[in-house]
Design a protein around this motif. Sequence first.
Motif, mmCIF file in Angstrom:
data_model
loop_
_atom_site.group_PDB
_atom_site.id
_atom_site.type_symbol
_atom_site.label_atom_id
_atom_site.label_comp_id
_atom_site.label_asym_id
_atom_site.label_seq_id
_atom_site.Cartn_x
_atom_site.Cartn_y
_atom_site.Cartn_z
ATOM 1 N N TYR A 71 0.858 -1.178 0.000
ATOM 2 C CA TYR A 71 0.000 0.000 0.000
ATOM 3 C C TYR A 71 0.894 1.227 0.000
ATOM 4 O O TYR A 71 1.817 1.355 0.814
ATOM 5 N N ASN A 72 0.605 2.204 -0.877
ATOM 6 C CA ASN A 72 1.427 3.408 -0.993
ATOM 7 C C ASN A 72 0.553 4.661 -0.922
ATOM 8 O O ASN A 72 -0.597 4.658 -1.344
ATOM 9 N N GLU A 90 3.796 -2.697 3.676
ATOM 10 C CA GLU A 90 3.814 -3.969 2.968
ATOM 11 C C GLU A 90 3.277 -5.051 3.908
ATOM 12 O O GLU A 90 3.735 -5.191 5.038
ATOM 13 N N VAL A 91 2.287 -5.822 3.421
ATOM 14 C CA VAL A 91 1.678 -6.886 4.210
ATOM 15 C C VAL A 91 2.026 -8.218 3.570
ATOM 16 O O VAL A 91 1.823 -8.410 2.348
ATOM 17 N N ARG A 102 1.101 -13.452 9.634
ATOM 18 C CA ARG A 102 0.916 -12.228 8.862
ATOM 19 C C ARG A 102 1.780 -11.124 9.462
ATOM 20 O O ARG A 102 1.766 -10.914 10.675
ATOM 21 N N TYR A 103 2.481 -10.403 8.613
ATOM 22 C CA TYR A 103 3.331 -9.301 9.063
ATOM 23 C C TYR A 103 3.049 -8.057 8.228
ATOM 24 O O TYR A 103 2.693 -8.161 7.033
ATOM 25 N N ALA A 124 8.914 0.177 11.058
ATOM 26 C CA ALA A 124 8.271 -0.675 12.046
ATOM 27 C C ALA A 124 7.931 -2.020 11.424
ATOM 28 O O ALA A 124 7.666 -2.124 10.207
ATOM 29 N N LYS A 125 7.976 -3.044 12.271
ATOM 30 C CA LYS A 125 7.565 -4.377 11.871
ATOM 31 C C LYS A 125 6.457 -4.814 12.819
ATOM 32 O O LYS A 125 6.641 -4.846 14.033
ATOM 33 N N VAL A 126 5.282 -5.139 12.262
ATOM 34 C CA VAL A 126 4.110 -5.462 13.073
ATOM 35 C C VAL A 126 3.685 -6.893 12.772
ATOM 36 O O VAL A 126 3.429 -7.245 11.614
ATOM 37 N N HIS A 127 3.635 -7.716 13.829
ATOM 38 C CA HIS A 127 3.098 -9.067 13.683
ATOM 39 C C HIS A 127 1.580 -8.960 13.792
ATOM 40 O O HIS A 127 1.049 -8.716 14.865
#
Length: 789
Positions: A71-72, A90-91, A102-103, A124-127
């Motif tokens: 997504y941008n 980015e997913v 899923r990240y 950031a990195k989101v689990h």
Amino acid sequence: MQKNYYTLLSLSILSALYSSSSLANIDDLRQRCLAGVPQISGEVVQGDPNDQPVYIEADKANVVNPSRAVYNGEVDFKQGNRHLQADEVEVTQSGDGDNTQRYAYVRGGFDYKDDLIKINGDNAKVHLNSKDTDITNGNYQLVGRQGRGTAETSEIREGYRLFKNATFTSCLPDDNAWQIDASEMKQYVQEEYAEMWHARFKVAGVPVFYTPYLQLPLGDRRRSGLLIPSAGSSSRDGYWYAQPIYWNIAPNYDATFTPKYMSDRGWQMNGEFRYLNALGEGKLAAEYLGKDRYNEYTGSDEDRKRHLFYWAHNAKLWDNWRLNVDYTKVSDKRYFSDFDSDYGSSTDGYATQYARLSYYQPNWNFAVSIKKFQVFDDVDIGPYRALPQIDFNYYKNGLANGWADFKLFAQAVHFDNDSSSMPTAWRYHVEPSINVPFSNRYGSLNIETKLYATHYQQKAGTGEDANTQGSVNRVLPQVKVDLQTVLASKETLFKGYMQTIEPHVQYLYRPYKDQSNIGSKQHSSYLGLGYDSALLQQDYYSLFRDRRYSGLDRIASANQFTLGGTTRFYDKNSEERFNLSLGQIIYLNNSRIDDTTENSTTGRSSSWALESNWKLNDKWNWKGSYQYDTRLDATSLMNSTLEYNPERNNLVQLNYRYASKEYINQNLTSSVNRYNQDIQQVGAVVAWEVADNWAVVGRYYHDVALNKPVEQYAGVQYNSCCWAVGVGVRRYLVNENAKRQYSGEKDTLYDHGIGVTFELRGLGGNDHRSGIVRMLDKGMLPYIKSPEL
């Protein structure tokens, strides 16, 4: 039982982090501070946030395959209370079924906010399964409360936040008054506190303290640690420092230990234990100084151990039982003169030691109690103790077809004294009364008959009263007729006001009975007032009391009318703006308790008693009282207070108080320490929030008769959103010299000192008090707010 918490290691930086409950009035400083704190908009979404639906908006979405999407452009991600804004997200998805992972990868900067924290950073990195988040180069700010900082790396987990190479401060953005740098910081969300390792405390960017470990509050939960310290100097104590240490034992138990060092006296250990359980709620406290080094006691053979014990307990036992304890004991008569304590004051003159167990039913109750006093006056024989005392009350209304109300009071009490020269006694008393009330829209009439029936079984002491009569009976009937009415009129001298006139007339009759054979009649310390009686002070409302003396040993004869009345003025909003009460007792016969003139009224009337309150407007209030002694044709008592209170705690108060030596001496129970001159004092109190950040308090009391100041105090406090400092300077007359000054000697002794307080704010809640209330409460003669009409 609310107290905040601090670790012992924070002592070195004087982290005065304790915050009490906030004031009801929200001042400008608080509004400004909270304006710099992010707030959650709308209602907080309840429930598990992972169960909430996910909403994603973006300028562009590129779904590469089922396992990857990018997504941008102004990406807006919402789920429950979570809100993420970024340039690129980015997913990815891997695995199947329950093993699906899923990240989300956020790049190019982002802003994140939920109901607890707001963060912006680089990446950031989101689990997405657990919402565990790792952030680089983040800036965070707590939501709804003060607290912000930075971190090189951040790990956001469900129960905690772990920051590496991090900073923390409760100051608002662009304010770097103080800051803590730590190599590692762990904030516990539910427990509301933070742990820091290798912490460096900075003031204006300059390191001033290092500790390998530090713990700070992030909310209102109680935890063990340090409370706000206090320090200062005194001419009698020397330099002193007190550090409270709080121990959160359990949700319903806590304790505070306060070591206090005084350079001229030594170490004083203070402790307080609070409890709340099935047996009730209460407080135990103790203060101990092993050896007082004050130079006045140097070389003395006396045991200079100074100590205090205090116990207060209130309990509801089962459905109908109550237990109340109020016990204070000190090592010596000068204790409250030498030490400031939360459990007593030198102005009280005595310490109470009291316990009462009572049982209640709808129409009756009884109680068993013990009562003793530790007096601070220099008397050779102290007061009597009541051990035990049994009271019984019975009430029954609506007798005789609703015409009469019946009441019965009965008591049995044993009186004892520390001195074997004084007599001891059992007193048995029964007091039935019948009241017939009449009332209508014009007023009320109450006709009451009462009987005082008392039996004494006395045992003579070894002193002058060796011939004390063993058995004494006393029966006294009483009749009282009380008439009150209210007359209202809108036709007054002041346009727009309604006036009421409330006449009050009472007739009281009780025959004379010589009571000199009750208790000690010869000892000079007691003026022949029996075991527990004392002459009651007189004001307007006391004119309508049944008796001149407290207790039951002295019931004076009465054949008198009390004439009084009150007038009130109400504005158009029915708010009372002014009242004036005036009254006097007319004696048809002298009121006596024995054949001496000392214990008898003289003249045909009592002093005139006048009281008034005047609310000039919403900012100005005046109150005053006045007594004129008709026997001496002189003023006996006068008090006046004028207060200007424009807003919040800002005020200016002017006080005047006067008491003639005749009035003082006739109200003393003891014949020793008689005053040889009038008491005449003027005083002024000023408290003002000069600006959002500054508050000042000044207090001055002057004895006109001595032409000497009684107390002088000046305090100033600076307040910001994240720190405050206060300085108070005080000079006051040492209470132990009060007897000397009023006996005519000119030597007076003053104690003077300075105190400093410092606190970091915003850690234990959003409290931004100006400090005025705390400064007003300090002193021998604390500020008393003028009553609202």
